[in-house]
Scaffold this active site. Sequence first.
Site, PDB file in Angstrom:
ATOM      1  CD  GLU A 163      -2.672  -1.737   2.370  1.00 19.91           C
ATOM      2  OE1 GLU A 163      -2.804  -0.862   3.253  1.00 19.91           O
ATOM      3  OE2 GLU A 163      -3.337  -2.899   2.290  1.00 19.91           O
ATOM      4  CD  GLU A 353      -8.479   0.212   3.813  1.00 20.68           C
ATOM      5  OE1 GLU A 353      -7.639   0.243   2.970  1.00 20.68           O
ATOM      6  OE2 GLU A 353      -8.422  -0.395   4.593  1.00 20.68           O
TER       7      GLU A 353
END
Length: 497
Positions: A163, A353
């Site tokens: 990520e 997120e």
Amino acid sequence: MKRFLTCVGLVSFLTAGALFAAESPKELVRVDGLSLAQVRAIGMKGYDVAKAGRDYVEVVVTPQELKSLPITKTTPKVLIPDMDAYIAGVLSKQVRGAAYFTYDTMTAALKDMAQKYPNIARLSSIGKSIEGREIWAVKVSNNPDKDQKIPAALIMGAHHSREWISDEVPMEALKQMLAGYGKDETLTRLVNTRETWFVPMVNPDGITYSQTKSKYWRKNRRKVDANNYGVDPNRNYGWHWGNVGASSDPSQDTYHGTGPFSEPETSAIKALAEREHFQASISFHSYSELVLYPFGYGNDIPCSDTATLSKLAGEMASFNHYTPENSATLYPAMGDSDDWLYGSCKTLAFTIELATEFIPSPDKIAGITALNVPAVFHLIDKAGTYGLTTPTGDASLASHVDAKTALAAISDGTALSASLSEDSRIETGDRIQAIGRHLAELTAAEMAQGNSETWEQIKNTPAASFVKSLVRDCLTFSAVHGDKVDPALLNEVSSTR
Ligand code: 0X9
Ligand code: ZN
């Protein structure tokens, strides 16, 4: 950019995959048309779920895992057929000015910033990763070597290796905060009245492995046994630790480790949080465009601060236009950083997120950080308001905050009160009263010096109306005890209702 394969393509891919199972690449698949129970079952079993809604999931699986997904009558669509190739593709698109931080470039940037802003930034290592990399933290405050007992916030990135966008937002927020000091009014105030800790790369080994080996990797780099590497740091925090949404199998991407805080990366955050007592935090991840708040270790877990958490999540979402929701709505999973930070340290803890894919193309980094940095500054600000008035928050800070923070805390806390349960409302009321008493003392002292600025603000803030009589009491007390108090002042505060 997501790639869609047809069902026919998927079937032939799977058939081939089964033949050379050991080396099969991981794929990202989307399964639509699920019942909520099926969505929940997939999440609870510890599959590597990237995104979930009421009737669909996007999940990273090997072809073998895909076969055992608890789904019936639904045909998965392959979004990304080979996650390692996807990573290699992103790497190849990097150009000067649009590239992801590596551990080394981040370390160099942090050292530069600490050197350039020695009065407000302090770089330190909070521990070493499994492979021995320093886990860097930067504290930003007008007195960075001192614990000023003022509201504190923690901004983290990169718990998960693949990520990469998740450390970009903390890095950009840090850069802007330092550069804005003395120039931008809000940022100057935040530096002067908060202690903000940035830990942009919690899992430096994972990021490095993913970026240098073109590997689609989620966990840290612990060698668990002869065949398996990695513990999922976001299943390793110790609040209601167990198997919900996590795996006890070291080969799985949500492997939770041998016990809570078995990993140096999570232990480093634990030690920092237990020392610094953060009022609010964000942990950045990707993807799904969500602002998540605790508890996430199960469905419908009672939480006395839900009103505060959801309000603040909604406020951050007004900056990035993401969807605010309880983290268990995404899928229940124990061991994430938010549950422990909130449950154990009473931090108003959020997970953001980012983005609509794990690793957005590098030319999208700037846009994503621009969208999210204002939400970071908002959280840092609100660490000093909701963070003080929320029923489980730290009451001891009330006597340390500056006048502006105190006034904002009284306003925010009062506005929130109406949506709280009776018990929480009473507790919040007590906190607001304590902050009001402190504000009255500050105001009386200011007025005695001929400065009526805060007094005027109190008069213009309906929620702080109760502070006026407290200011009068303070000034009267001073006068009675022999301090010289201007009678005109006493007259002003006494005649103001
Ligand atoms: O699963 C995670 O750790 C996070 N999502 S990610 O795709 N970045 O891996 C979300 C954690 C949210 N918390 C809970 N659902 N408990
Ligand atoms: Zn993540």
